[in-house]
Design a protein around this motif. Structure first.
Motif, mmCIF file in Angstrom:
data_model
loop_
_atom_site.group_PDB
_atom_site.id
_atom_site.type_symbol
_atom_site.label_atom_id
_atom_site.label_comp_id
_atom_site.label_asym_id
_atom_site.label_seq_id
_atom_site.Cartn_x
_atom_site.Cartn_y
_atom_site.Cartn_z
ATOM 1 N N ASN A 331 -16.232 13.542 3.855
ATOM 2 C CA ASN A 331 -14.981 12.865 4.210
ATOM 3 C C ASN A 331 -14.257 13.622 5.311
ATOM 4 O O ASN A 331 -13.743 13.013 6.260
ATOM 5 N N LYS A 334 -15.885 12.947 8.435
ATOM 6 C CA LYS A 334 -15.749 11.530 8.794
ATOM 7 C C LYS A 334 -14.360 11.232 9.375
ATOM 8 O O LYS A 334 -14.229 10.489 10.338
ATOM 9 N N ASP A 363 -9.273 20.049 6.802
ATOM 10 C CA ASP A 363 -9.676 19.482 8.091
ATOM 11 C C ASP A 363 -8.471 19.271 8.993
ATOM 12 O O ASP A 363 -7.325 19.364 8.544
ATOM 13 N N GLN A 382 -8.700 2.502 -0.151
ATOM 14 C CA GLN A 382 -8.922 3.112 1.159
ATOM 15 C C GLN A 382 -7.627 3.061 1.927
ATOM 16 O O GLN A 382 -6.946 2.030 1.930
ATOM 17 N N ALA A 383 -7.282 4.196 2.521
ATOM 18 C CA ALA A 383 -6.000 4.263 3.220
ATOM 19 C C ALA A 383 -5.966 3.306 4.413
ATOM 20 O O ALA A 383 -4.940 2.740 4.746
ATOM 21 N N LEU A 398 -13.988 9.591 -3.934
ATOM 22 C CA LEU A 398 -12.963 10.461 -4.518
ATOM 23 C C LEU A 398 -12.759 10.223 -6.017
ATOM 24 O O LEU A 398 -12.660 11.197 -6.769
HETATM 25 P P1 ADP Z 1 -14.707 6.357 1.190
HETATM 26 O O1 ADP Z 1 -16.135 6.166 0.861
HETATM 27 O O2 ADP Z 1 -14.021 5.112 1.628
HETATM 28 O O3 ADP Z 1 -14.481 7.513 2.082
HETATM 29 P P2 ADP Z 1 -13.365 7.988 -0.774
HETATM 30 O O4 ADP Z 1 -13.035 7.694 -2.189
HETATM 31 O O5 ADP Z 1 -14.183 9.182 -0.498
HETATM 32 O O6 ADP Z 1 -14.035 6.678 -0.220
HETATM 33 O O7 ADP Z 1 -12.002 8.114 0.022
HETATM 34 C C1 ADP Z 1 -10.977 7.143 -0.190
HETATM 35 C C2 ADP Z 1 -10.048 7.088 0.996
HETATM 36 O O8 ADP Z 1 -9.300 8.302 1.072
HETATM 37 C C3 ADP Z 1 -10.752 6.978 2.319
HETATM 38 O O9 ADP Z 1 -11.085 5.642 2.634
HETATM 39 C C4 ADP Z 1 -9.694 7.532 3.270
HETATM 40 O O10 ADP Z 1 -8.746 6.537 3.567
HETATM 41 C C5 ADP Z 1 -9.000 8.611 2.418
HETATM 42 N N1 ADP Z 1 -9.548 9.966 2.719
HETATM 43 C C6 ADP Z 1 -10.460 10.648 2.000
HETATM 44 N N2 ADP Z 1 -10.692 11.867 2.541
HETATM 45 C C7 ADP Z 1 -9.936 11.932 3.659
HETATM 46 C C8 ADP Z 1 -9.733 12.936 4.660
HETATM 47 N N3 ADP Z 1 -10.358 14.122 4.638
HETATM 48 N N4 ADP Z 1 -8.850 12.654 5.659
HETATM 49 C C9 ADP Z 1 -8.209 11.476 5.700
HETATM 50 N N5 ADP Z 1 -8.346 10.500 4.792
HETATM 51 C C10 ADP Z 1 -9.191 10.716 3.778
#
Ligand code: ADP
Length: 687
Positions: A331, A334, A363, A382-383, A398
């Motif tokens: 993540n 990404k 990060d 998802q944000a 997550l």
């Molecule tokens: P996804 O497979 O969509 O990444 P996750 O459950 O891992 O699913 O993450 C859920 C959401 O949390 C992501 O879609 C993103 O919006 C936010 N997110 C997770 N990690 C980060 C990060 N390191 N920086 C910014 N946003 C994050």
């Protein structure tokens, strides 16, 4: 009541005042006691009369009061019995009604009938009467406990109860109560129906999930398997790049399927942990190796900051801890376009044999709005809005990480500011020890067979092709059964000892892998059976079927996995034998070109001609052998040996030579040599 009390009080006061006056008069005017006594005697009749009247009046008032109270309570209890929620009837020893409450009649629809004195048989519904007879209490010396039953009368449900009471004259009365609880029963029924429906949907969802994941994993297995095979062949740079893209995409798809499966498991609480000892530093090194190329491809720095003894070993579920870290680092990469991703690990607390470590993944990426921060641990959250989404993902990572960390007894949280990067932290407490000895994983055995026969039971042709290719490479002979039934037939005609191992797909139409394996065992075939399945098998299922399968391989699998499992089943496993997969079929190409006067064009021309002419040489050679033309077969093997040698196809030349000399020596079983020959020939002609 008050009036009666006043009358008694008045009479008592008058008599008392009368006597007191006489005594006062006596003392004031004439202190002669005898005169006083005389006066008292003279008036004694009056006093006595007054006292009698007082007593009489008091007694009659008391009786009246009692009667009033009795009738009041009679009326009251009657009204209570008549209107109580439960209908009540009293029956004598001959089952005649002695008392029937209004509710009793109302509930049985007998409002207009006067039941007292009538026999219960005439008026009670049959089922209630039967209940009464069954439980009718034969004269008891004391009151009995009630017996209860729910009875259905047409559309209604009644709770009927009966108990016995013995009266003063030693007659046993039966007290029968009925209560219409149709509403509750219907509500309960409705709830049960809803529950069943919910259960049905849950089961349908689970089986859909299992089926879909199976259906997805089957073709994915073929994609991953084939691209592994393709990767080992001679490829141009462009082709290599394309294969690597296929690999990345299929890895992503596989991760997604695994996330969905993990998620459904954690919803059922079915994720089990497997603790093992591992060196924390090794895990982190592995992660760095995986993510360094990912980070550098995006121009990011992968930084580390470790504050713990490098000899620290933990006893934890390594795979699950790795899964959490992979997810968080992934993540971080990404969602970061510039800057760095830093992995920090430090010791929070050490106490006796346990240690608490804190891991943070920091990060400099896009960060998260405060209002979204609490939601990111919710499944599918998802944000980014799904329409404006720029990053791949299903929003499951997550929640799974949080569940896993908490399942391991730790805590996971996030700190972030929009545009300022994010830090995901988790703590874990685990048993610890320190060891400076390198725990080197034993090298994966390199499988090298001698033409042993492996039966592959697989209904999907492309999956069979992948397995066949992998087995031929290590000198094993593959036989294909495309269904459970044909596997049974093949085992029956081959007999025990023919196959060295059986690879069994689980999901097959008509007869699945479990049944096929069971029948093969019943037949007396002792070859180890290995399950090949695209469905996630938890430990419990594996334990349940361990009498059928010696091992389970989950599709998509890496070829090393297949070889590891197969190696105990085949005769020789040489740890130092050359890795066939990395063997270059054109090992002698440069010398061959030199021998052809340095002309690459000439070399290519001869090679193409060779490929065209000998593409089916193995089949031709086998035909010669089956029709008894051994010499023809030998000549063909000999020709290929020579040509392959000239063209620098070193390994093909060697295998043709082995085959030729085996034919020459009159060996009966030529299958090991033919298998090897076929494989080497294919390596050349398939390209
Ligand atoms: P996804 O497979 O969509 O990444 P996750 O459950 O891992 O699913 O993450 C859920 C959401 O949390 C992501 O879609 C993103 O919006 C936010 N997110 C997770 N990690 C980060 C990060 N390191 N920086 C910014 N946003 C994050």
């Amino acid at each position: 009541m008050k009036k009666n009390d006043t009358v008694i009080t008045t009479i008592t006061c008058v008599s008392s005042i009368f006597i007191i006056n006489i005594i006062i008069l006596l003392f004031l005017h004439n202190r002669d006691l005898s005169t006083g006594v005389a006066i008292l005697l003279e008036n004694s009749l009056v006093i006595f009369g007054l006292l009698l009247i007082t007593m009489f009046v008091a007694e009659s008032i008391r009786l009246k009061k009692m009667k009033g109270a009795i009738s009041y309570y009679n009326d009251f209890s009657n009204s209570v019995l008549q209107h109580a929620e439960n209908g009540l009837a009293v029956l004598d020893e001959t089952n005649n009604f002695e008392f029937v409450s209004g509710r009793f009649k109302e509930q049985l629809g007998l409002n207009d009938v006067s039941l007292v004195g009538c026999n219960a048989l005439e008026y009670l519904p049959k089922s209630i009467y039967r209940f009464l007879m069954e439980y009718r209490l034969i004269p008891h010396s004391e009151t009995t406990e009630p017996v209860r039953q729910t009875l259905q009368l047409q559309e209604s449900f009644f709770e009927v109860s009966a108990f016995g009471v013995v009266d003063k004259e030693n007659h046993t009365k039966c007290i029968l109560t009925i209560y219409d609880h149709t509403k509750q029963v219907l509500m309960e029924q409705q709830l049960v129906d809803q529950l069943e429906e919910m259960q049905f949907h849950i089961e349908a969802k689970e089986s859909l999930l299992a089926n879909v994941s199976h259906e997805l994993k089957t073709p994915l297995n073929a994609i991953i398997g084939l691209s592994q095979i393709l990767e080992q062949t001679r490829l141009s740079d462009r082709q290599k790049e394309l294969v690597s893209k296929i690999n990345t995409s299929s890895d992503y798809l596989l991760n997604l399927i695994n996330d969905v499966l993990d998620f459904s498991k954690l919803k059922k609480g079915a994720i089990s942990l497997e603790s093992s000892h591992f060196r924390l530093r090794d895990l982190l090194t592995d992660l760095e190796t995986t993510f360094r190329p990912v980070a550098s491809q995006k121009g990011l720095h992968l930084l580390t900051d470790y504050k713990f003894d490098p000899d620290l070993c933990l006893n934890l579920d390594r795979l699950r801890m790795e899964q959490v870290m992979v997810n968080l680092i992934n993540n971080a990469c990404k969602f970061t376009d510039a800057g760095y991703v830093r992995i920090r690990v430090s010791v929070l607390k050490e106490f006796q044999d346990t240690i608490t470590i804190k891991t943070s993944i920091e990060d400099t990426g896009i960060g998260i709005e405060p209002e979204n921060l609490s939601g990111i641990f919710t499944e599918f959250y998802q944000a980014e809005g799904h329409l404006t989404k720029m990053h791949q993902g299903a929003g499951l990572g997550l929640p799974i990480c949080k569940y896993l960390v908490e399942h391991m007894g730790g805590t996971l949280w996030a700190e972030s500011k929009k545009g300022m990067g994010s830090t995901f932290c988790f703590t874990l407490t685990a048993p610890k020890y320190y060891s400076s000895e390198e725990e080197v994983e034993p090298p994966a055995p390199v499988l090298r067979g001698h033409g042993e026969k492996i039966l592959v039971v697989e209904d999907t042709p492309i999956n069979y092709d992948v397995v066949e290719d992998l087995l031929i490479r290590v000198n094993l002979t593959c036989e294909h059964a495309d269904s459970g039934l044909s596997a049974l037939k093949m085992c029956e005609s081959a007999g025990d000892g023919y196959y060295s191992a059986i690879l069994m797909d689980i999901h097959m139409p008509i007869m699945d892998g479990y049944e096929t394996a069971r029948k093969i065992k019943e037949m007396g075939i002792t070859a180890p059976i290995i399950a090949l399945t695209a469905t996630n098998m938890d430990e419990e299922i594996q334990m349940r079927y361990q009498h059928l399968f010696c091992d389970f391989i989950l599709k998509p699998f890496k070829y090393t996995q297949l070889y590891n499992v197969l190696s105990p089943c085949v005769a020789a496993t040489a740890a130092d034998s050359p890795d066939e997969l990395s063997e270059d079929p054109y090992a002698g190409k440069d010398t061959a070109i030199e021998n052809l006067g340095g002309s690459i064009a000439l070399y290519e021309k001869h090679l193409t001609r060779f490929k065209t002419n000998y593409a089916h040489a193995c089949e031709t050679l086998e035909d010669h052998l089956t029709s008894g033309q051994r010499e023809q077969a030998r000549i063909l093997a000999h020709s290929i040996k020579g040509l392959a040698g000239t063209l620098g196809l070193t390994y093909l030349a060697r295998s043709a030579e082995a085959l030729e000399s085996a034919i020459d020596n009159g060996e009966e079983n030529l299958s090991p040599q033919i298998t090897a020959f076929r494989h080497k020939l294919r390596q050349v002609t398939d390209q």
